[in-house]
Design a protein around this motif. Sequence first.
Motif, PDB file in Angstrom:
ATOM      1  N   ASN A 177      22.456-162.350 -26.490  1.00 49.12           N
ATOM      2  CA  ASN A 177      22.998-161.266 -26.413  1.00 49.12           C
ATOM      3  C   ASN A 177      23.967-160.919 -27.452  1.00 49.12           C
ATOM      4  O   ASN A 177      23.944-159.891 -28.150  1.00 49.12           O
ATOM      5  CB  ASN A 177      23.482-160.688 -25.140  1.00 49.12           C
ATOM      6  CG  ASN A 177      22.246-160.287 -24.166  1.00 49.12           C
ATOM      7  OD1 ASN A 177      21.113-160.044 -24.498  1.00 49.12           O
ATOM      8  ND2 ASN A 177      22.755-160.435 -22.981  1.00 49.12           N
ATOM      9  N   ALA A 219      22.683-161.017 -31.025  1.00 49.54           N
ATOM     10  CA  ALA A 219      22.144-159.705 -31.130  1.00 49.54           C
ATOM     11  C   ALA A 219      22.880-158.666 -31.710  1.00 49.54           C
ATOM     12  O   ALA A 219      22.612-158.130 -32.568  1.00 49.54           O
ATOM     13  CB  ALA A 219      21.173-159.494 -29.874  1.00 49.54           C
ATOM     14  N   VAL A 248      16.958-155.528 -33.903  1.00 50.17           N
ATOM     15  CA  VAL A 248      16.885-156.295 -33.183  1.00 50.17           C
ATOM     16  C   VAL A 248      15.851-155.815 -32.011  1.00 50.17           C
ATOM     17  O   VAL A 248      16.033-154.927 -31.606  1.00 50.17           O
ATOM     18  CB  VAL A 248      18.376-156.418 -32.379  1.00 50.17           C
ATOM     19  CG1 VAL A 248      18.498-157.296 -30.734  1.00 50.17           C
ATOM     20  CG2 VAL A 248      19.549-156.836 -33.307  1.00 50.17           C
ATOM     21  N   GLN A 249      15.110-156.724 -31.594  1.00 45.84           N
ATOM     22  CA  GLN A 249      14.161-156.409 -30.635  1.00 45.84           C
ATOM     23  C   GLN A 249      13.994-157.323 -29.385  1.00 45.84           C
ATOM     24  O   GLN A 249      13.974-158.645 -29.889  1.00 45.84           O
ATOM     25  CB  GLN A 249      12.601-156.211 -31.104  1.00 45.84           C
ATOM     26  CG  GLN A 249      11.590-155.793 -30.286  1.00 45.84           C
ATOM     27  CD  GLN A 249      11.669-154.507 -29.646  1.00 45.84           C
ATOM     28  OE1 GLN A 249      11.833-153.643 -30.342  1.00 45.84           O
ATOM     29  NE2 GLN A 249      11.940-154.482 -28.336  1.00 45.84           N
ATOM     30  N   TYR A 250      14.182-156.954 -27.952  1.00 48.70           N
ATOM     31  CA  TYR A 250      13.963-157.826 -27.071  1.00 48.70           C
ATOM     32  C   TYR A 250      12.580-157.820 -26.409  1.00 48.70           C
ATOM     33  O   TYR A 250      12.044-156.976 -26.750  1.00 48.70           O
ATOM     34  CB  TYR A 250      14.981-157.260 -25.894  1.00 48.70           C
ATOM     35  CG  TYR A 250      16.383-157.344 -26.344  1.00 48.70           C
ATOM     36  CD1 TYR A 250      17.101-158.550 -25.917  1.00 48.70           C
ATOM     37  CD2 TYR A 250      17.126-156.401 -26.648  1.00 48.70           C
ATOM     38  CE1 TYR A 250      18.505-158.855 -26.229  1.00 48.70           C
ATOM     39  CE2 TYR A 250      18.567-156.512 -26.908  1.00 48.70           C
ATOM     40  CZ  TYR A 250      19.323-157.710 -26.765  1.00 48.70           C
ATOM     41  OH  TYR A 250      20.663-157.849 -27.056  1.00 48.70           O
ATOM     42  N   GLU A 300       7.350-156.170 -25.254  1.00 46.47           N
ATOM     43  CA  GLU A 300       8.671-155.867 -25.889  1.00 46.47           C
ATOM     44  C   GLU A 300       9.268-154.885 -24.984  1.00 46.47           C
ATOM     45  O   GLU A 300       8.829-153.871 -24.038  1.00 46.47           O
ATOM     46  CB  GLU A 300       8.388-155.225 -27.237  1.00 46.47           C
ATOM     47  CG  GLU A 300       7.890-156.056 -28.083  1.00 46.47           C
ATOM     48  CD  GLU A 300       7.727-155.314 -29.569  1.00 46.47           C
ATOM     49  OE1 GLU A 300       7.811-154.223 -29.941  1.00 46.47           O
ATOM     50  OE2 GLU A 300       7.505-156.171 -30.528  1.00 46.47           O
ATOM     51  N   ARG A 329      18.650-155.409 -22.726  1.00 49.48           N
ATOM     52  CA  ARG A 329      19.225-156.771 -23.114  1.00 49.48           C
ATOM     53  C   ARG A 329      18.829-157.829 -21.987  1.00 49.48           C
ATOM     54  O   ARG A 329      18.491-157.680 -21.025  1.00 49.48           O
ATOM     55  CB  ARG A 329      20.606-156.493 -23.050  1.00 49.48           C
ATOM     56  CG  ARG A 329      21.147-155.589 -24.252  1.00 49.48           C
ATOM     57  CD  ARG A 329      22.614-154.809 -24.050  1.00 49.48           C
ATOM     58  NE  ARG A 329      23.563-156.009 -24.173  1.00 49.48           N
ATOM     59  CZ  ARG A 329      24.121-156.669 -25.129  1.00 49.48           C
ATOM     60  NH1 ARG A 329      23.727-156.422 -26.334  1.00 49.48           N
ATOM     61  NH2 ARG A 329      25.048-157.877 -24.927  1.00 49.48           N
ATOM     62  N   VAL A 385      14.693-162.472 -28.007  1.00 48.02           N
ATOM     63  CA  VAL A 385      15.219-161.599 -28.926  1.00 48.02           C
ATOM     64  C   VAL A 385      14.833-161.838 -30.357  1.00 48.02           C
ATOM     65  O   VAL A 385      15.170-162.800 -30.849  1.00 48.02           O
ATOM     66  CB  VAL A 385      16.778-161.070 -28.684  1.00 48.02           C
ATOM     67  CG1 VAL A 385      17.612-162.217 -28.978  1.00 48.02           C
ATOM     68  CG2 VAL A 385      17.161-159.782 -29.553  1.00 48.02           C
TER      69      VAL A 385
END
Length: 526
Positions: A115, A118, A128-130, A140, A144, A159
């Motif tokens: 995190n 990120a 930023v893509q979790y 997707e 967080r 991520v």
Amino acid sequence: MKTDLGNEHRFIAEVDAFEFVAQDLGAILDSLNAWFERLCVELQAHRLVSRGLTERSPLARNADAINTLLRDAVPSWARQWASLEPASALADHFDDKVLLLVFGKFNAGKSSLCNFLADRFAAHGKAVQYFHLDSGRIVETSARLEEGTTETTARLQGVRLGENLVLLDTPGLHSMTLENAALTQRFTDSADAVLWLTSSTSPGQVQELDDIARELHRNKPLLPVVTRSDAYDEDEIDGEIVKALRNKTARNRALQEADVAARAAGKLVAMGVDAALLRTPVSLSVHVAREQGQTPAALTEAGFDRLYGALLAIGEPALAYKRRKCAEILLHHLEENVLRTLLRDVLPLLDQMDEASRTAVDLLEQQREKIAAGIWRSVMPTLPELLERHAETHDVTAIRNGLSQSVLDAFTREANEHLAGYVVATDPALATITVADDAGYEDIVVAQAAGSGHPDQVVGVDYRRLHGELVQAVRESLLSLASHAADQCRASIGQLASQSDSLKQVLWTGERELRDLKQRLRSGAA
């Protein structure tokens, strides 16, 4: 690239500049598959055949155990290869990105670090893509990664940082749940490099190093990171004593890093892994960096400048690994699931069987002597009665035939007792009792006085010479029978030992050939 940028700027800029150049791996993949097919054929051709041994033989049971392992191995290897499919699918999905696997003992701060990185990428304006994995499917999400003091990560999550970097956050190694630990192990193959997190409260635990060695053996970059490198100090503020979280001193960090490096290196050497592959550990504190506002000074003091420098150093090795990754995944399977299983499970059984074979050969002389002695004890007491029975008729042939049958019966009985683990073919000719043609009963004659007019009188028979020759003939027969049986047993043992040697050669040749293919792959000559 500008030289006045900090390591964080440099790292993010280099990530954006990653170039994913494909490597032609067709030839090496064909060679690896051919190696496996050839090995399977050789193993089938070199199954052990226990000729001349019965099911009661310990050697035959050893051979059966080895054959069972070889028989069951092939379907087991197929299942193990199928189990790698999720990792391969994940690697394929992120084929144009570097995958950095973040792993370590649970509660090592993996989610917190993911995190935080990120946040740093987002602070530089990067996307930023979790995401998380659900039954192998990438989902997707905007959420967080969950952080906490307990084992919260129950699935593989991650991520994407910018366009070219992916962090995979895994359930803890040596997890409180076997399912989580297995999930972590299943996806290690998908990574191009590994970030090993170990908490400063108990850094470099020995049980974690087994997993590090496995990754280093795979020749992929691995960076140890000592997390939670902070401590609470007491300060007086406005007359009150308060606790403040601070970074550990540079000296404390250096001592812990040196300790982790030394123990890790020692463990790797003990495992036969090149300790030079282990990167220099770095220490950091996500919490202090956050509390101090993520300023450049806070980031540097918390250890992030060193972290970025270390990540920069593994960038090119990670890209090099990525280019050959599909071949490495197959190589790992062949090394770890196929060859290592054979060397670990089959070779010791072959060594045990060889030792048992030597013991069995040594025992044969005792068994031969016992068989001969048993025949002697059984047959010889019957000889006087047999001689008396045929004294009137002087039938030496009947005596010889009777003794031959007695010797043969006694041999069969003794062989069944002392050579129960062997199939012994009896040659009846060896039981045939023979004596000289002129050996027989001799009349005992009382001579009459000359001129008496009465013939000489036969008053008895003398068979001392016949007895002596029969005794010698029985001795020679029983020794021939016992030796012939021992020779057959010795031949059966020798055949199995020869097969064992041939199977060992198959394994050793396979090991050498796979080592050559590994060198060819990693030298870039694929």
